[in-house]
Design a protein around this motif. Sequence first.
Motif, mmCIF file in Angstrom:
data_model
loop_
_atom_site.group_PDB
_atom_site.id
_atom_site.type_symbol
_atom_site.label_atom_id
_atom_site.label_comp_id
_atom_site.label_asym_id
_atom_site.label_seq_id
_atom_site.Cartn_x
_atom_site.Cartn_y
_atom_site.Cartn_z
ATOM 1 N N ASP A 1 0.823 -1.217 0.000
ATOM 2 C CA ASP A 1 0.000 0.000 0.000
ATOM 3 C C ASP A 1 0.855 1.265 0.000
ATOM 4 O O ASP A 1 0.662 2.171 0.824
ATOM 5 C CB ASP A 1 -0.929 0.011 1.227
ATOM 6 N N SER A 2 1.778 1.335 -0.944
ATOM 7 C CA SER A 2 2.737 2.439 -0.949
ATOM 8 C C SER A 2 3.002 2.951 -2.354
ATOM 9 O O SER A 2 2.699 2.275 -3.350
ATOM 10 C CB SER A 2 4.064 2.001 -0.303
ATOM 11 N N ILE A 3 3.567 4.151 -2.409
ATOM 12 C CA ILE A 3 4.041 4.749 -3.658
ATOM 13 C C ILE A 3 5.545 4.912 -3.546
ATOM 14 O O ILE A 3 6.039 5.563 -2.610
ATOM 15 C CB ILE A 3 3.386 6.122 -3.897
ATOM 16 N N VAL A 4 6.267 4.312 -4.476
ATOM 17 C CA VAL A 4 7.725 4.402 -4.486
ATOM 18 C C VAL A 4 8.127 5.066 -5.795
ATOM 19 O O VAL A 4 7.908 4.513 -6.875
ATOM 20 C CB VAL A 4 8.386 3.014 -4.348
ATOM 21 N N MET A 5 8.709 6.256 -5.708
ATOM 22 C CA MET A 5 8.995 7.039 -6.909
ATOM 23 C C MET A 5 10.332 6.660 -7.528
ATOM 24 O O MET A 5 11.088 5.840 -7.003
ATOM 25 C CB MET A 5 8.953 8.532 -6.572
ATOM 26 N N LEU B 1 7.477 7.240 -0.859
ATOM 27 C CA LEU B 1 8.914 7.492 -0.958
ATOM 28 C C LEU B 1 9.168 8.342 -2.188
ATOM 29 O O LEU B 1 8.911 7.905 -3.320
ATOM 30 C CB LEU B 1 9.683 6.167 -1.062
ATOM 31 N N ASP B 2 9.634 9.564 -1.980
ATOM 32 C CA ASP B 2 9.929 10.452 -3.099
ATOM 33 C C ASP B 2 11.160 9.944 -3.842
ATOM 34 O O ASP B 2 11.810 8.976 -3.434
ATOM 35 C CB ASP B 2 10.129 11.877 -2.589
ATOM 36 N N LYS B 3 11.511 10.610 -4.916
ATOM 37 C CA LYS B 3 12.588 10.156 -5.797
ATOM 38 C C LYS B 3 13.903 9.960 -5.052
ATOM 39 O O LYS B 3 14.259 10.719 -4.160
ATOM 40 C CB LYS B 3 12.793 11.168 -6.926
ATOM 41 N N GLU B 4 14.625 8.909 -5.455
ATOM 42 C CA GLU B 4 16.009 8.668 -5.055
ATOM 43 C C GLU B 4 16.192 8.516 -3.549
ATOM 44 O O GLU B 4 17.238 8.833 -2.989
ATOM 45 C CB GLU B 4 16.901 9.793 -5.593
ATOM 46 N N ILE C 1 5.681 10.201 4.636
ATOM 47 C CA ILE C 1 6.394 10.698 3.458
ATOM 48 C C ILE C 1 7.882 10.756 3.749
ATOM 49 O O ILE C 1 8.306 11.299 4.791
ATOM 50 C CB ILE C 1 5.886 12.100 3.068
ATOM 51 N N ILE C 2 8.682 10.205 2.860
ATOM 52 C CA ILE C 2 10.138 10.315 2.933
ATOM 53 C C ILE C 2 10.562 11.236 1.800
ATOM 54 O O ILE C 2 10.313 10.952 0.626
ATOM 55 C CB ILE C 2 10.831 8.936 2.809
ATOM 56 N N ALA C 3 11.196 12.361 2.152
ATOM 57 C CA ALA C 3 11.512 13.396 1.172
ATOM 58 C C ALA C 3 12.545 12.931 0.154
ATOM 59 O O ALA C 3 13.334 11.989 0.402
ATOM 60 C CB ALA C 3 12.016 14.644 1.891
ATOM 61 N N LYS C 4 12.569 13.590 -0.973
ATOM 62 C CA LYS C 4 13.470 13.257 -2.065
ATOM 63 C C LYS C 4 14.933 13.236 -1.616
ATOM 64 O O LYS C 4 15.409 14.117 -0.908
ATOM 65 C CB LYS C 4 13.318 14.301 -3.185
ATOM 66 N N GLY C 5 15.639 12.160 -2.018
ATOM 67 C CA GLY C 5 17.073 12.049 -1.745
ATOM 68 C C GLY C 5 17.442 11.658 -0.336
ATOM 69 O O GLY C 5 18.631 11.608 -0.006
ATOM 70 N N THR C 6 16.463 11.341 0.515
ATOM 71 C CA THR C 6 16.751 10.979 1.898
ATOM 72 C C THR C 6 17.424 9.603 1.979
ATOM 73 O O THR C 6 17.067 8.668 1.263
ATOM 74 C CB THR C 6 15.458 10.955 2.729
#
Length: 370
Positions: free
Chosen positions: A322-326, A342-345, A363-368
């Motif tokens: 149940d997630s979105i992985v960019m 999960l945002d990009k990278e 939410i996990i921010a981009k590049g984390t």
Amino acid sequence: MRAVGIILAGGNNENLGALTAVRATSAMPVGACYRALDFPLSNMSNSGIGKVAIITQYNSRSLHDHLSSAKWWDLGRKQGGLFVFSPYLSNDNSLWYKGTADSIHKNLAFLKRSKEPYVVIANGNCVYKMDYNEVLDYHERKDSEITLVYKKAECIEDAHLYGVLELDDDERCTDIDEKPLEPQSDLISLGIYVVSRTLLIKLLEAVNAEGRNDLVKDIFARYRKRLRIYGYKYDGYWRTLNNIRSYFECNMDFLKKDVRDLFTRQYPYIETKPKDEPPAKYNNGANVADCLVGSGAILNGYARHSVLSRKVYTGEYSSIRDSIVMEGCYIGNNCLVENAILDKEVILSDGRHVIGDKENPVIIAKGTVV
């Protein structure tokens, strides 16, 4: 051509939190391969609108990269084509757009140099499929001066997030209330408008002279009694990316066959900028079901009811639900991702757990790097 198109793609929505800290709302990834802007832009092209202006502003770099070639939307042409307008500095221009009406007024030369009788205006942060010719036909049939596309909200409690319309029995607009605290109607505006090109120029010049900058509040609502403004009812699929919950649900909708087929298998299609990556690879031990998986992904673990974008890597014994992985995310071995975006990278080291709840995805921010 009957109309020129304008897509308002410059906005930033703070309700999307870290997801719009690095991109405009119109650049949000949708359905593993699209960006939100692809939907109104494809609708314009599919409706025979061959001259389209996209007005950008906030964090527009990724949008400009996405629009580097107009040919993907059949807008690479000598007559008409795709125009991208961003704020600029001149002797009479203070750079930043002050509102939606101001953004069009600062690019008024686009309208004045056009010859088409109508303008179709659309927001760049909505996911839907529409033939604007049907709206134009309705506009002419009603002898309307401005036509606003609307639909009934699923519940009136949600109507406060939108512009709310009140219509009489002939569908003529009697009142417009932008994001009211206590909505008196469940008819919500979809941010899609049809107006005469010459009338729009006249109205923009009039409100600009008074220091007014908003298309809805300062033109549509203010002139509702003076002009013939009608509503056009739309009953098809429509989502707007106005908060985390709506963004999450929109992506989950793409796991439904009827929604997915609407955009990818039923002509005319929604187009996007293609990426040249190999097909997704499922290694021995991968267990994936009810997921969208983008090109170039390499999967080793377990995944259910999730949207996995391009070039995602999942390690052995990892679990995603149940997630979105960019794009470009790396998920190590023995990781657990549930009710998350999960945002990009983003990089998850081995054994890390990222768990949210259904109403509030984490939410996990981009590049984390976790």
